[in-house]
Design a protein around this motif. Structure first.
Motif, PDB file in Angstrom:
ATOM      1  N   MET A   1       0.839  -1.173   0.000  1.00  0.00           N
ATOM      2  CA  MET A   1       0.000   0.000   0.000  1.00  0.00           C
ATOM      3  C   MET A   1       0.887   1.241   0.000  1.00  0.00           C
ATOM      4  O   MET A   1       1.804   1.366   0.796  1.00  0.00           O
ATOM      5  N   SER A   2       0.602   2.173  -0.876  1.00  0.00           N
ATOM      6  CA  SER A   2       1.418   3.378  -1.005  1.00  0.00           C
ATOM      7  C   SER A   2       0.858   4.511  -0.145  1.00  0.00           C
ATOM      8  O   SER A   2      -0.276   4.451   0.341  1.00  0.00           O
ATOM      9  N   LEU A   3       1.659   5.547   0.019  1.00  0.00           N
ATOM     10  CA  LEU A   3       1.226   6.725   0.765  1.00  0.00           C
ATOM     11  C   LEU A   3      -0.027   7.330   0.127  1.00  0.00           C
ATOM     12  O   LEU A   3      -0.944   7.758   0.825  1.00  0.00           O
ATOM     13  N   ALA A   4      -0.076   7.313  -1.195  1.00  0.00           N
ATOM     14  CA  ALA A   4      -1.243   7.855  -1.906  1.00  0.00           C
ATOM     15  C   ALA A   4      -2.517   7.075  -1.577  1.00  0.00           C
ATOM     16  O   ALA A   4      -3.614   7.636  -1.599  1.00  0.00           O
ATOM     17  N   ASP A   5      -2.373   5.786  -1.264  1.00  0.00           N
ATOM     18  CA  ASP A   5      -3.536   4.966  -0.914  1.00  0.00           C
ATOM     19  C   ASP A   5      -4.039   5.256   0.503  1.00  0.00           C
ATOM     20  O   ASP A   5      -5.187   4.959   0.825  1.00  0.00           O
ATOM     21  N   LEU A  45      -2.485  15.350  -1.206  1.00  0.00           N
ATOM     22  CA  LEU A  45      -1.203  14.721  -0.891  1.00  0.00           C
ATOM     23  C   LEU A  45      -0.019  15.580  -1.333  1.00  0.00           C
ATOM     24  O   LEU A  45       0.941  15.751  -0.578  1.00  0.00           O
ATOM     25  N   GLU A  46      -0.061  16.134  -2.509  1.00  0.00           N
ATOM     26  CA  GLU A  46       1.053  16.944  -3.011  1.00  0.00           C
ATOM     27  C   GLU A  46       1.309  18.152  -2.104  1.00  0.00           C
ATOM     28  O   GLU A  46       2.456  18.453  -1.754  1.00  0.00           O
ATOM     29  N   SER A  47       0.255  18.835  -1.705  1.00  0.00           N
ATOM     30  CA  SER A  47       0.395  19.998  -0.816  1.00  0.00           C
ATOM     31  C   SER A  47       0.920  19.582   0.556  1.00  0.00           C
ATOM     32  O   SER A  47       1.779  20.246   1.135  1.00  0.00           O
ATOM     33  N   HIS A  48       0.405  18.462   1.066  1.00  0.00           N
ATOM     34  CA  HIS A  48       0.873  17.936   2.349  1.00  0.00           C
ATOM     35  C   HIS A  48       2.374  17.652   2.297  1.00  0.00           C
ATOM     36  O   HIS A  48       3.125  18.046   3.196  1.00  0.00           O
ATOM     37  N   LEU A  49       2.819  16.960   1.264  1.00  0.00           N
ATOM     38  CA  LEU A  49       4.233  16.600   1.145  1.00  0.00           C
ATOM     39  C   LEU A  49       5.117  17.835   1.036  1.00  0.00           C
ATOM     40  O   LEU A  49       6.210  17.883   1.611  1.00  0.00           O
ATOM     41  N   GLN A  50       4.649  18.851   0.327  1.00  0.00           N
ATOM     42  CA  GLN A  50       5.423  20.091   0.195  1.00  0.00           C
ATOM     43  C   GLN A  50       5.572  20.772   1.550  1.00  0.00           C
ATOM     44  O   GLN A  50       6.665  21.177   1.934  1.00  0.00           O
ATOM     45  N   VAL A  51       4.474  20.895   2.289  1.00  0.00           N
ATOM     46  CA  VAL A  51       4.534  21.525   3.613  1.00  0.00           C
ATOM     47  C   VAL A  51       5.417  20.710   4.550  1.00  0.00           C
ATOM     48  O   VAL A  51       6.242  21.259   5.277  1.00  0.00           O
ATOM     49  N   GLU A  52       5.270  19.400   4.514  1.00  0.00           N
ATOM     50  CA  GLU A  52       6.077  18.550   5.387  1.00  0.00           C
ATOM     51  C   GLU A  52       7.574  18.714   5.080  1.00  0.00           C
ATOM     52  O   GLU A  52       8.389  18.835   5.989  1.00  0.00           O
ATOM     53  N   ARG A  53       7.934  18.738   3.798  1.00  0.00           N
ATOM     54  CA  ARG A  53       9.341  18.933   3.410  1.00  0.00           C
ATOM     55  C   ARG A  53       9.873  20.273   3.904  1.00  0.00           C
ATOM     56  O   ARG A  53      10.995  20.370   4.371  1.00  0.00           O
ATOM     57  N   ASP A  54       9.059  21.318   3.788  1.00  0.00           N
ATOM     58  CA  ASP A  54       9.487  22.674   4.121  1.00  0.00           C
ATOM     59  C   ASP A  54       9.498  22.958   5.624  1.00  0.00           C
ATOM     60  O   ASP A  54      10.035  23.981   6.040  1.00  0.00           O
ATOM     61  N   THR A  55       8.895  22.090   6.412  1.00  0.00           N
ATOM     62  CA  THR A  55       8.776  22.367   7.849  1.00  0.00           C
ATOM     63  C   THR A  55       9.373  21.229   8.674  1.00  0.00           C
ATOM     64  O   THR A  55      10.560  21.224   8.948  1.00  0.00           O
ATOM     65  N   VAL A  56       8.558  20.275   9.056  1.00  0.00           N
ATOM     66  CA  VAL A  56       9.000  19.166   9.898  1.00  0.00           C
ATOM     67  C   VAL A  56      10.156  18.416   9.244  1.00  0.00           C
ATOM     68  O   VAL A  56      11.094  17.982   9.928  1.00  0.00           O
ATOM     69  N   GLY A  57      10.144  18.285   7.946  1.00  0.00           N
ATOM     70  CA  GLY A  57      11.180  17.576   7.226  1.00  0.00           C
ATOM     71  C   GLY A  57      12.548  18.245   7.270  1.00  0.00           C
ATOM     72  O   GLY A  57      13.548  17.638   6.902  1.00  0.00           O
ATOM     73  N   ARG A  58      12.615  19.478   7.727  1.00  0.00           N
ATOM     74  CA  ARG A  58      13.889  20.198   7.813  1.00  0.00           C
ATOM     75  C   ARG A  58      14.592  19.960   9.138  1.00  0.00           C
ATOM     76  O   ARG A  58      15.676  20.466   9.378  1.00  0.00           O
ATOM     77  N   LEU A  59      13.945  19.199  10.017  1.00  0.00           N
ATOM     78  CA  LEU A  59      14.496  18.947  11.349  1.00  0.00           C
ATOM     79  C   LEU A  59      14.778  17.455  11.536  1.00  0.00           C
ATOM     80  O   LEU A  59      14.120  16.618  10.916  1.00  0.00           O
ATOM     81  N   SER A 108      -0.872  10.906  12.178  1.00  0.00           N
ATOM     82  CA  SER A 108      -1.247   9.841  11.247  1.00  0.00           C
ATOM     83  C   SER A 108      -1.476  10.447   9.871  1.00  0.00           C
ATOM     84  O   SER A 108      -2.222  11.431   9.742  1.00  0.00           O
ATOM     85  N   VAL A 109      -0.875   9.860   8.841  1.00  0.00           N
ATOM     86  CA  VAL A 109      -1.074  10.367   7.484  1.00  0.00           C
ATOM     87  C   VAL A 109      -2.471  10.057   6.953  1.00  0.00           C
ATOM     88  O   VAL A 109      -2.876  10.603   5.931  1.00  0.00           O
ATOM     89  N   ALA A 110      -3.204   9.199   7.644  1.00  0.00           N
ATOM     90  CA  ALA A 110      -4.576   8.921   7.221  1.00  0.00           C
ATOM     91  C   ALA A 110      -5.480  10.135   7.435  1.00  0.00           C
ATOM     92  O   ALA A 110      -6.493  10.285   6.763  1.00  0.00           O
ATOM     93  N   ILE A 111      -5.094  11.005   8.362  1.00  0.00           N
ATOM     94  CA  ILE A 111      -5.854  12.233   8.614  1.00  0.00           C
ATOM     95  C   ILE A 111      -5.264  13.315   7.725  1.00  0.00           C
ATOM     96  O   ILE A 111      -4.064  13.591   7.801  1.00  0.00           O
ATOM     97  N   PRO A 112      -6.067  13.946   6.875  1.00  0.00           N
ATOM     98  CA  PRO A 112      -5.498  14.941   5.966  1.00  0.00           C
ATOM     99  C   PRO A 112      -4.999  16.171   6.711  1.00  0.00           C
ATOM    100  O   PRO A 112      -5.615  16.625   7.677  1.00  0.00           O
ATOM    101  N   SER A 113      -3.873  16.696   6.266  1.00  0.00           N
ATOM    102  CA  SER A 113      -3.381  17.956   6.811  1.00  0.00           C
ATOM    103  C   SER A 113      -4.377  19.046   6.442  1.00  0.00           C
ATOM    104  O   SER A 113      -5.084  18.934   5.436  1.00  0.00           O
TER     105      SER A 113
END
Length: 162
Positions: A1-5, A45-59, A108-113
């Motif tokens: 199962m992928s993240l998109a699923d 999903l695309e917007s979530h991944l962008q925000v995650e990369r720019d914020t939490v993903g930087r730490l 949880s990634v099941a809950i949309p940002s």
């Protein structure tokens, strides 16, 4: 199962004051779909991944996905306190003034940002704290991240420079 699923499949876990069911447009297979209430946008999903990369993903992160605050660059942590004793509304006003919009990422990634205005976020914060033990609030404009951990702590930090 992928993240998109998995991503965003459980919007009903958000506080009901944030989402509502509406009739689908008839184009897809769903007759009813969850949407954000006024001032609240469920991120794709695309917007979530962008925000995650720019914020939490930087730490640096712990295996449970929380931020490893011990490994964060000195000087970036603004404050750390117990969620129970925190005046979260005051913290939002102090560290994300005139933020425009805030993005909430969940444990949880099941809950949309979700993205919402600062005003709506302050109105929703009590319901969010009651329903979600672990989440992050990102203020892209102020470059601030707030982590609410399952252990009951709240950490506010400046994001590293890009």
């Amino acid at each position: 199962m992928s993240l998109a699923d998995v991503y965003g499949t459980r919007p009903e876990l958000l506080p009901r004051s944030m989402v509502r069911l509406v009739r689908g447009d008839g184009q897809g297979e769903r007759r009813l779909v969850w949407v954000g209430r006024p001032g609240i946008e469920l991120l794709d999903l695309e917007s979530h991944l962008q925000v995650e990369r720019d914020t939490v993903g930087r730490l640096p992160r712990n295996p449970d996905a929380t931020v490893d605050w011990n490994a964060v660059e000195p000087g970036l942590v603004i404050c750390s306190l117990e969620t129970e004793s925190a005046d979260v509304d005051a913290i939002l006003r102090e560290y994300a003034p005139d933020a425009g919009s805030l993005v909430f990422l969940w444990g949880s990634v099941a809950i949309p940002s979700v993205e919402m205005t600062s005003e709506v976020a302050r109105d929703q914060i009590s319901a969010i704290l009651e329903s979600s033990p672990e989440f992050w609030i990102c203020s892209p404009k102020n470059r601030v991240l707030m982590e609410f951990s399952f252990s009951g702590s709240l950490t506010v930090a400046q994001l590293p420079a890009p």
